[in-house]
Design a protein around this motif. Structure first.
Motif, mmCIF file in Angstrom:
data_model
loop_
_atom_site.group_PDB
_atom_site.id
_atom_site.type_symbol
_atom_site.label_atom_id
_atom_site.label_comp_id
_atom_site.label_asym_id
_atom_site.label_seq_id
_atom_site.Cartn_x
_atom_site.Cartn_y
_atom_site.Cartn_z
ATOM 1 N N ARG A 228 95.204 94.502 66.825
ATOM 2 C CA ARG A 228 93.472 94.144 65.531
ATOM 3 C C ARG A 228 94.980 93.846 64.262
ATOM 4 O O ARG A 228 95.910 93.090 63.776
ATOM 5 N N PRO A 229 94.159 93.434 63.278
ATOM 6 C CA PRO A 229 94.548 92.597 62.243
ATOM 7 C C PRO A 229 96.049 93.173 61.266
ATOM 8 O O PRO A 229 95.858 94.803 61.512
ATOM 9 N N ALA A 230 97.112 92.402 61.527
ATOM 10 C CA ALA A 230 97.917 93.284 60.813
ATOM 11 C C ALA A 230 98.114 94.091 59.194
ATOM 12 O O ALA A 230 97.621 93.691 58.034
ATOM 13 N N ARG A 231 98.607 94.795 59.342
ATOM 14 C CA ARG A 231 97.875 96.212 57.637
ATOM 15 C C ARG A 231 99.190 94.872 57.435
ATOM 16 O O ARG A 231 98.596 95.534 55.498
ATOM 17 N N ASN A 232 100.160 94.747 57.055
ATOM 18 C CA ASN A 232 101.219 94.562 56.559
ATOM 19 C C ASN A 232 102.232 93.332 56.963
ATOM 20 O O ASN A 232 103.167 93.388 57.162
ATOM 21 N N PRO A 233 101.480 91.745 57.282
ATOM 22 C CA PRO A 233 101.700 90.568 58.016
ATOM 23 C C PRO A 233 103.050 90.709 57.217
ATOM 24 O O PRO A 233 103.607 90.761 55.998
ATOM 25 N N PRO A 234 104.410 90.452 57.983
ATOM 26 C CA PRO A 234 105.831 89.272 57.571
ATOM 27 C C PRO A 234 105.337 88.474 56.295
ATOM 28 O O PRO A 234 104.216 87.219 56.795
ATOM 29 N N THR A 235 105.979 87.749 55.918
ATOM 30 C CA THR A 235 106.088 86.566 55.180
ATOM 31 C C THR A 235 107.256 85.953 56.022
ATOM 32 O O THR A 235 108.515 85.983 55.835
ATOM 33 N N GLY A 236 107.068 84.558 55.302
ATOM 34 C CA GLY A 236 108.666 83.678 56.067
ATOM 35 C C GLY A 236 109.150 83.635 57.724
ATOM 36 O O GLY A 236 110.170 83.421 57.751
ATOM 37 N N THR A 237 108.261 84.301 58.574
ATOM 38 C CA THR A 237 108.884 84.384 59.767
ATOM 39 C C THR A 237 108.093 83.370 60.901
ATOM 40 O O THR A 237 106.537 83.523 60.676
ATOM 41 N N HIS A 238 108.827 83.523 62.177
ATOM 42 C CA HIS A 238 108.027 82.423 63.294
ATOM 43 C C HIS A 238 107.179 81.432 62.608
ATOM 44 O O HIS A 238 105.485 80.717 62.736
ATOM 45 N N THR A 239 107.385 80.570 61.919
ATOM 46 C CA THR A 239 107.508 79.456 61.021
ATOM 47 C C THR A 239 106.334 79.500 60.085
ATOM 48 O O THR A 239 105.004 78.300 60.959
ATOM 49 N N GLY A 240 106.315 80.065 59.432
ATOM 50 C CA GLY A 240 105.213 79.780 58.912
ATOM 51 C C GLY A 240 103.302 80.749 58.980
ATOM 52 O O GLY A 240 102.679 80.273 58.926
ATOM 53 N N SER A 241 103.532 81.330 60.114
ATOM 54 C CA SER A 241 102.149 81.748 60.961
ATOM 55 C C SER A 241 101.924 82.769 59.510
ATOM 56 O O SER A 241 102.687 84.035 59.295
ATOM 57 N N ARG A 242 100.724 82.575 59.534
ATOM 58 C CA ARG A 242 99.833 83.886 59.075
ATOM 59 C C ARG A 242 99.102 84.457 59.549
ATOM 60 O O ARG A 242 98.357 85.760 58.552
ATOM 61 N N ILE A 243 98.416 84.452 60.604
ATOM 62 C CA ILE A 243 97.876 85.773 61.081
ATOM 63 C C ILE A 243 99.268 87.133 62.017
ATOM 64 O O ILE A 243 98.988 85.975 63.142
ATOM 65 N N PHE A 244 99.389 87.580 62.305
ATOM 66 C CA PHE A 244 99.466 88.871 62.721
ATOM 67 C C PHE A 244 98.564 89.766 63.181
ATOM 68 O O PHE A 244 97.468 90.235 62.278
ATOM 69 N N TYR A 245 98.919 90.423 63.849
ATOM 70 C CA TYR A 245 98.324 91.549 64.725
ATOM 71 C C TYR A 245 99.012 92.644 65.530
ATOM 72 O O TYR A 245 100.283 93.048 65.601
ATOM 73 N N ASP A 246 98.434 93.953 65.040
ATOM 74 C CA ASP A 246 99.364 95.348 64.768
ATOM 75 C C ASP A 246 98.582 95.653 66.495
ATOM 76 O O ASP A 246 97.657 95.409 66.516
ATOM 77 N N LEU A 247 100.126 95.793 67.264
ATOM 78 C CA LEU A 247 99.200 96.580 68.844
ATOM 79 C C LEU A 247 98.930 97.827 68.188
ATOM 80 O O LEU A 247 99.668 98.469 68.404
ATOM 81 N N GLU A 248 97.930 98.503 68.670
ATOM 82 C CA GLU A 248 96.834 99.889 69.559
ATOM 83 C C GLU A 248 97.185 100.309 70.595
ATOM 84 O O GLU A 248 96.094 99.541 71.260
ATOM 85 N N LEU A 249 97.508 101.228 71.549
ATOM 86 C CA LEU A 249 97.294 101.916 72.451
ATOM 87 C C LEU A 249 98.073 103.366 73.097
ATOM 88 O O LEU A 249 99.299 103.434 72.277
ATOM 89 N N ASP A 250 97.436 103.760 73.756
ATOM 90 C CA ASP A 250 97.630 105.422 73.716
ATOM 91 C C ASP A 250 97.989 105.881 72.386
ATOM 92 O O ASP A 250 98.337 106.697 71.833
ATOM 93 N N GLY A 251 96.990 105.889 71.204
ATOM 94 C CA GLY A 251 97.654 106.471 69.669
ATOM 95 C C GLY A 251 98.812 105.898 68.954
ATOM 96 O O GLY A 251 98.985 105.955 68.027
ATOM 97 N N GLU A 252 99.319 104.816 69.884
ATOM 98 C CA GLU A 252 100.572 103.697 69.017
ATOM 99 C C GLU A 252 100.418 102.897 67.887
ATOM 100 O O GLU A 252 99.308 102.146 69.268
#
Length: 271
Positions: free
Chosen positions: A67-91
């Motif tokens: 899922r598109p990240a609710r609170n994506p970090p900044t300044g990590t992974h060489t300036g990556s702008r698209i982060f994802y949350d993983l939704e699995l078994d209610g977690e």
């Protein structure tokens, strides 16, 4: 048909990434659920990060669980702008995956490794062998060689190990480590701790600290009770941080190297 490469195929991007196609079959799981099943992984080295990560084509990833990240970090992974949350078994696992900004890696997704950062996918496999912490670097070599060198180890002037039957471990970009039989170490001067570390090349290590008040960092000694097959000769032998003790080899004192561990050892000693 897959083209066969006879030379390394490391490429660079304007963002400072290095990347290289890998021929290994890689799978990543969270518990019993396979999130990645890739026969076309790419190794990626980020600037100033000494170890690689994998990135995978989207069609070899369970994107239906991202899922598109609710609170994506900044300044990590060489300036990556698209982060994802993983939704699995209610977690919901926040920022478990991301895409790199480079056009060269468009269409690829990378994942955090639990063994490295304490979150993300917790089981990884290359072919049928489980791997830990991070992918093994194809440009790095680790050799464990039996030796008859005379190795002495002192801490604050006290002789704590003396052997003529060490195993020398040569690891690319790190100082030679001297693994010493337990019978040749003054283990009565040390106490086991609950500290453990994992290495994708060697396995999981146990640690000891020096008793008393000597000016040395805790967890100064380690051993691999069940090392990976490639370094089987170091099984149950003991090694010391060259960065923090005095080692003499064949009567020649060894300079204390400066490595990525030096700063953390100094910090642990002060604390």
């Amino acid at each position: 048909m897959t083209a066969f490469r006879t030379t390394r195929d490391v490429r660079s991007t304007p963002e400072g990434l290095l990347w290289e196609p890998s021929a290994r079959w890689v799978r990543g799981r969270r518990g019993e659920v396979t999130l990645v099943d890739s026969r076309h992984p790419v190794l990626v080295w980020e600037p100033d990060v000494p170890v690689p990560l994998y990135a995978f084509p989207r069609d070899e990833v369970r994107v239906d669980l991202l899922r598109p990240a609710r609170n994506p970090p900044t300044g990590t992974h060489t300036g990556s702008r698209i982060f994802y949350d993983l939704e699995l078994d209610g977690e919901l696992l926040a920022n478990a995956a991301w895409t790199f900004p480079s056009a060269d890696l468009a269409g690829h997704i990378a994942f955090e490794w639990f063994g490295r950062v304490g979150r993300g996918l917790d089981h990884w496999y290359e072919e049928e062998e489980e791997i830990f912490v991070h992918p093994r670097d194809p440009h790095k070599r680790v050799d464990a060689l039996a030796s008859s060198r005379h190795v002495r180890v002192e801490i604050d002037g006290t002789l704590v190990a003396d052997t003529v039957r060490p195993v020398l471990l040569f690891e690319t970009a790190l100082p030679t480590r001297f693994y010493i039989p337990r019978e040749d170490v003054r283990l009565d001067l040390f106490v086991p701790t609950a500290h453990h570390t994992a290495c994708p090349y060697k396995g999981t290590a146990d640690y000891w600290s020096l008793r008393g008040d000597a000016p040395v960092a805790p967890n100064i000694v380690w051993s691999y009770p069940d090392p990976l097959p490639a370094v089987a000769p170091i099984r149950n032998l003991l090694a010391f941080y060259n960065e923090a003790v005095d080692i003499t080899v064949d009567d020649e004192p060894q300079a204390r190297p400066v490595t990525p561990f030096t700063e953390s050892l100094e910090r642990r000693k002060r604390n």
